[in-house]
Write a protein that holds these residues in place. Sequence first.
Motif, PDB file in Angstrom:
ATOM      1  N   LYS A 193       1.298  -1.059  -0.077  1.00  0.00           N
ATOM      2  CA  LYS A 193      -0.130   0.370   0.127  1.00  0.00           C
ATOM      3  C   LYS A 193       1.299   1.087  -0.142  1.00  0.00           C
ATOM      4  N   PRO A 253      -6.370   2.628   2.098  1.00  0.00           N
ATOM      5  CA  PRO A 253      -6.558   2.056   3.553  1.00  0.00           C
ATOM      6  C   PRO A 253      -7.401   1.741   4.251  1.00  0.00           C
ATOM      7  N   GLU A 273      -3.134   8.966   5.486  1.00  0.00           N
ATOM      8  CA  GLU A 273      -3.018   7.736   4.577  1.00  0.00           C
ATOM      9  C   GLU A 273      -1.531   7.417   4.894  1.00  0.00           C
ATOM     10  N   ASP A 329      -4.739  -1.475   7.689  1.00  0.00           N
ATOM     11  CA  ASP A 329      -6.483  -0.768   7.623  1.00  0.00           C
ATOM     12  C   ASP A 329      -6.806  -0.480   7.998  1.00  0.00           C
TER      13      ASP A 329
END
Length: 509
Positions: free
Chosen positions: A286, A293, A401, A407
């Motif tokens: 990611k 996320p 972010e 996540d």
Amino acid sequence: MQLKPGTAWRDAYNGCCTAAPEAFHDDRVLNHWGGIWHRDGRPVPSFSPVDGTAIAGLPRLDRAGAGRAVAGAVEEHRRWRYLPLADRKAMVSAAVESMAEHRDLLALLLVWEIGKPWKTARADVDRCLDGVRWYLTEIDRMTTGRMPLPGPVSNIASWNYPMSVLMHAMLVQALAGNAVIAKTPTDGGLCCLTLACALAVREGLPFTLVSGGGAELSPVLVAGKSLGCVSFVGGRDAGAKVATSLADLGRRHVLEQEGLNCWGVWEYGDWDLLTRQIRASFDYGKQRCTAYPRFVVQRSLFHEFLGAYQAAVGSLRFGHPLAVEDADDPLPQLDFGPLINASKAKELADQVDEAVGRGGVPVHRASLESGHFLPGQDISAYLPPTALLNPPRSSPLFHAEPFGPVDTIVLVDTEAELLAAMNASNGALVATLSCDEEETFHRLAPEVRAFKVGHNKPRSRGDREELFGGLGASWRGAFVGGELLVRAATSGPEAERLPGNFPHYTLLP
């Protein structure tokens, strides 16, 4: 377990010295400006995130050195902008094919310098080259009635996509008639970019590549009066500083900044599809601007969502991208390798611990022991996949972010709550809504503040003709992608209003 023979850092660096001895010396990498490779700047130590191996460090210039480099680019621009388009096409095409001949070396450099798994690294190189090949077939119509900018384009980009974002943009900017300046990302990509630039300048492209600290070089690479455009890719804090420097200059700019890209799940039932999509979302850990996320989930569906999520993350493979059992084995098929450095891994791990301490619920937290590693290797830059339910609002994980395999999941009960949660960061690059009914998607999607909103599928930067931008605080300046990338790097009719997100207007394509 062993390192795949022929893939050691020394093998990669020796390959650079052989392919481009003008740019790589035995003891250091050079800067390029004024059409010449310079053994200037102060090399600093650098270490691979893969296993802590010492690798080539940035030859950092001071502000005066960067000023000389920009002056050289201005001189190149005065010549290049009047070169016939047919000649520019021939040179860019030759550069692309030269890079294609060194594809695997460029990819191996990406593995060592920024930790990309082998498949992902090769894809980054291929996306760059294939994308520029498309522009070579389309550039004639795109530049009709347009002129190169009055000065060179200055590029300051993050480390995560040196080829498919930064080098791709540089090649198209040159194709459009501009000399190009790039600052090597501080956190990684030096040798990959240097090799690509060396191959390009051999074909006559007007590339300037310099290294140095952003704060020190910003007055030259951002606020320099002779620049035609500033293109920035990075975080909001650094982007805000760039925007402040540009505020009174009235200069063309493209500032791609981070946003919290959200995936909403509402009145949905295809959990097998979502499982596959969640696993794919962990590509490169990611560490990309279009990663997802944050999952915003209808509370009544959470039990089914959690089953799909656990099935996805439980199958993830991460670890050393070049470690094999036997010498003849192919390189491992990993979802991701390390984060960009150990400090980033520690920062995220600390944020997770703090969020859990303040009430966040860890619904998944893998162990480093499940990783694919060499015996005794440094694993300080690795972070296993993690998911938190309801992160506390005081945590950075709630509103920013993470840029790593972490996540967060937020539960909602109404459509109004869904939209509010998906718009938590005041603008994003991409978003997705998983919902069974088309009517539901078309009702909700216009209220999501993202440049692209996918229905039951993720969105990305895209390639070739696909446009790209951001809404709200995730983007400032001209949008790019497809024809818009060329328009951002050229001058059109007087008083032209480019599609983009500007201080006084937002114009969607």
